[in-house]
Design an enzyme around this catalytic site. Structure first.
Site, PDB file in Angstrom:
ATOM      1  N   GLY A 125      -4.586   6.384   9.654  1.00 22.79           N
ATOM      2  CA  GLY A 125      -3.319   6.140  10.580  1.00 22.79           C
ATOM      3  C   GLY A 125      -2.230   5.607   9.848  1.00 22.79           C
ATOM      4  N   GLU A 138      -0.597   8.967   8.913  1.00 20.54           N
ATOM      5  CA  GLU A 138      -0.180   9.584  10.126  1.00 20.54           C
ATOM      6  C   GLU A 138       1.120   8.851  10.634  1.00 20.54           C
ATOM      7  OE1 GLU A 138      -4.275   9.180  12.014  1.00 20.54           O
ATOM      8  OE2 GLU A 138      -3.953  11.225  12.343  1.00 20.54           O
ATOM      9  N   ALA A 153      -6.786   2.823  10.266  1.00 19.52           N
ATOM     10  CA  ALA A 153      -7.014   2.126  11.509  1.00 19.52           C
ATOM     11  C   ALA A 153      -7.940   0.998  11.480  1.00 19.52           C
ATOM     12  CB  ALA A 153      -7.394   3.181  12.690  1.00 19.52           C
TER      13      ALA A 153
END
Ligand code: NAI
Length: 637
Positions: free
Chosen positions: A111, A114, A65
């Protein structure tokens, strides 16, 4: 689109290549995710044969992120919105009707992983830079975009918790073995493999058997309890709430952080998270210091194959440099080569690569390497006359732009360089013991030192993957200078009747990795005494220290100091008594004040760099953000 390069191939497969604008590495900014969501909208209208997500940058897949966005969170609503953004989007990706695949080459963290976990398939490209992991815990946060939900389903809860709680990452082959990716392939076949897999119609990977049982809600409390026990050994809940939250959110909310808002509010915006994010950016700042010069060190020559020189040479060889290692005889070099072998064995799995590292470390008792070296580091005994003789003999042999450095802890650059024809070229490159463990290296300039030498040294230190900190020549530089009054205060407390065990327990509770008395025993009490005399207030050394040194009880190395030692560990000591309220603060204050005065004196350029140096050089409790940050907000538990 600004961040995504989209093509459709002849088979109707959509290829989305991420190229985050104005960033050297791909990251999932709010804009990147918004564009991704738009593309999903389009594909809802016109479903493709398949969707392959890859990187359009050569620097890796996705680093995670955008951590900058965490700094701007100042309300629970904003934090919730940030979590919801990725959680909802990746849930949506996971439920599209067409097959999806993440083609992972290079780093795939946070992220990025993910997003990959929300795809039906994952392929990891087998090359050294490929790493898959969920390191959120290092920033004091949790993998809230589906990592806590999906990783346990793909590799089993125990392996998943291990990865999330330790921030450990896996290379391509390990990821394949763990079941995290469907395939680990060579770069040249990655596209074909991706097309083959996405058209295969294979069901997505899911754990089965015992791992699936472990993920069952009835069994989860047991697994969670075991995981909490492991975490307790390393981190206190009051200092580091995130790992405990990861376990709770997996156990009680199947990885959905939005279901436990109170827990999330306790984390996002907590001082720990703010400080860990701060430490992340401090680390980035130290790294960026190495970018000012294009100096590219290939060969390094180290003189003195002792504790420091031997390990510095081994570290350089491990990091891909050719390292020639000189001492007074081949016999004196042999132990360092032995230690290097153990280091390579621990750090390099591939036998060929390990062999190559060993080949890069060359015993050189005659000093032939000096003439070819880009960097020459002197690490012989701490003796001015010996160092003078050596430096004088080295100088005429150096390449014109080679760095000439000393690893001295206590001698002044100004004095060491008097024998040189060009005194402006000598700098300090001060490593810490043990070299493989300590991330920081101080780069020391005296007045009149060539600025290019400093810039080149910063680049060299980055080249070997350490964190460089520029400091001005001054006794103890930064790290030893701030440690001395802290250790002195601890020993004065022993003189005043406090037990070593209580002092160390107080400082561990404060968040130091090791108590100051244990640290003194580890360094050696003779060395602590000498350093203290040199760096402290010149008053009488503590009784407890002098007495032990006189008796020859020098700490870990002699088996006895403040503690009894056996096999490199504290064998026995009296239990810590109740820790007085003010003890930790009383002991840490001298360190903090000294840090302040070194900034005021200009030894370190500013308070952020000082905080960074003390954190990476002493292990000062990272969740407190550094000594000066701690001072500015002194009410934490
Ligand atoms: P050490 O005593 O373990 O090793 C010194 C080595 O230098 C010995 O192997 C010796 O044979 C060799 N040597 C001496 N004169 C030589 C010469 N003229 N030519 C070639 N080799 C020679 O010393 P250590 O602890 O590795 O320290 C080396 C330097 O690093 C010192 O300046 C010390 O202040 C500094 N330092 C030490 C740290 C530590 O924790 N030990 C930490 C940071 C810096």
């Amino acid at each position: 689109m600004k961040h995504w390069e989209i093509t459709v191939d002849a088979d109707g497969i959509v290829w989305m290549g991420l190229n985050t604008a104005q960033a050297s590495m791909n990251k999932l900014t709010a804009e990147v995710l918004a564009e991704f969501s738009e593309q999903l909208d389009k594909m809802d209208q016109q479903p493709p044969t398949g969707l392959i997500i890859q990187s359009a940058k050569s620097s890796g897949f996705i680093a995670g992120a955008d951590i900058e966005e965490f700094k701007q969170l100042d309300s629970p609503e904003q934090a919730n919105a940030l979590i919801a953004r990725g959680w909802n989007l990746f849930n949506r990706l996971a439920s599209v009707p067409y097959p999806t695949l993440a083609l992972i080459r290079g780093v795939c963290l946070g992220g990025g992983l993910e997003l990959s976990l929300a795809c039906r398939y994952r392929i990891a490209v087998d090359e050294p830079s490929t790493r898959l992991g969920l390191p959120e815990v290092l920033l004091g946060i949790v993998p809230g975009w589906g990592g806590m939900l999906r990783l346990p389903r793909v590799i089993g809860p125990q392996a998943a918790l291990d990865m999330m709680l330790t921030a450990k990452s896996l290379d391509a082959r390990r990821a394949k073995r763990a079941g995290l990716v469907d395939l680990a392939v060579a770069p040249r076949v990655m596209r074909e493999s991706a097309v083959g897999l996405i058209r295969s119609g294979r069901p997505p990977r899911r754990i089965s058997g015992i791992a699936a049982v472990m993920n069952h809600p009835v069994i989860r409390p047991i697994i969670a309890m075991m995981a909490r026990k492991q975490v307790q050994k390393k981190a206190r809940r009051e200092h580091y709430p995130a790992p405990y939250a990861i376990i709770d959110i997996w156990q009680k909310a199947d990885g959905d952080a939005l279901k436990i808002p109170a827990l999330m509010q306790g984390i996002v915006g907590s001082p720990t998270t703010q400080n860990l994010v701060r430490v992340f950016f401090l680390q980035e700042r130290l790294k960026s210091l190495g970018k000012e010069s294009s100096f590219n060190a290939r060969r390094v020559h180290i003189i003195g194959a002792g504790v420091m020189g031997g390990d510095i040479a081994a570290w350089c060889a491990l990091r891909g440099l050719t390292a020639t290692l000189q001492d007074q005889s081949a016999e004196r070099i042999a132990p360092a080569i032995g230690r290097a072998g153990a280091l390579f064995k621990k750090r390099i799995r591939d036998p060929l690569a390990r062999r190559a590292a060993s080949d890069r470390l060359i015993p050189d008792p005659q000093g032939h390497g000096i003439r070819h070296a880009d960097v020459v580091i002197e690490a012989i005994f701490e003796n001015l006359a010996a160092k003078h003789a050596l430096l004088k003999s080295i100088e005429p042999q150096l390449k014109p732009n080679a760095i000439l450095a000393t690893n001295t802890s206590s001698l002044r650059i100004e004095e060491l360089r008097t024998v040189l024809a060009d005194p402006s070229r000598l700098i300090g490159i001060h490593f810490f013991n043990p070299v493989p463990m300590m991330p920081l290296v101080e780069i020391i300039a005296a007045s009149g030192t060539r600025p290019e030498a400093i810039a080149d040294a910063l680049a060299f230190v980055r080249r070997i993957d350490k964190l460089p900190l520029p400091v001005k020549s001054a006794p103890g530089f930064l790290v030893n200078a701030v440690l001395a009054p802290y250790m002195l205060a601890a020993m004065r407390a022993v003189d005043a009747g406090q037990s070593a065990a209580t002092i160390d327990a107080a400082m561990r509770k404060f968040g130091m990795p090791m108590g100051p008395i244990e640290l003194a025993d580890t360094v050696g009490l003779d060395i602590a005494l000498a350093a203290g005399q040199q760096l402290s207030d010149q008053t009488t050394p503590p009784q407890c220290l002098m007495k032990r040194v006189e008796e020859g009880h020098l700490g870990k190395k002699t088996g006895r100091g403040f503690y009894e030692w056996s096999n490199g560990k504290i064998a026995s000591h009296a239990a810590a008594s109740a820790i007085p309220e003010e003890l930790a603060e009383q002991l840490i204050m001298p360190l903090v004040s000294r840090t302040q005065s070194l900034v005021a004196e200009g030894v370190v350029a500013d308070s952020d760099l000082a905080d960074a140096g003390v954190i990476f050089g002493t292990g000062f409790a990272p969740f407190r953000g550094g000594p000066l940050k701690w001072l500015s907000e002194r009410k934490m538990p």
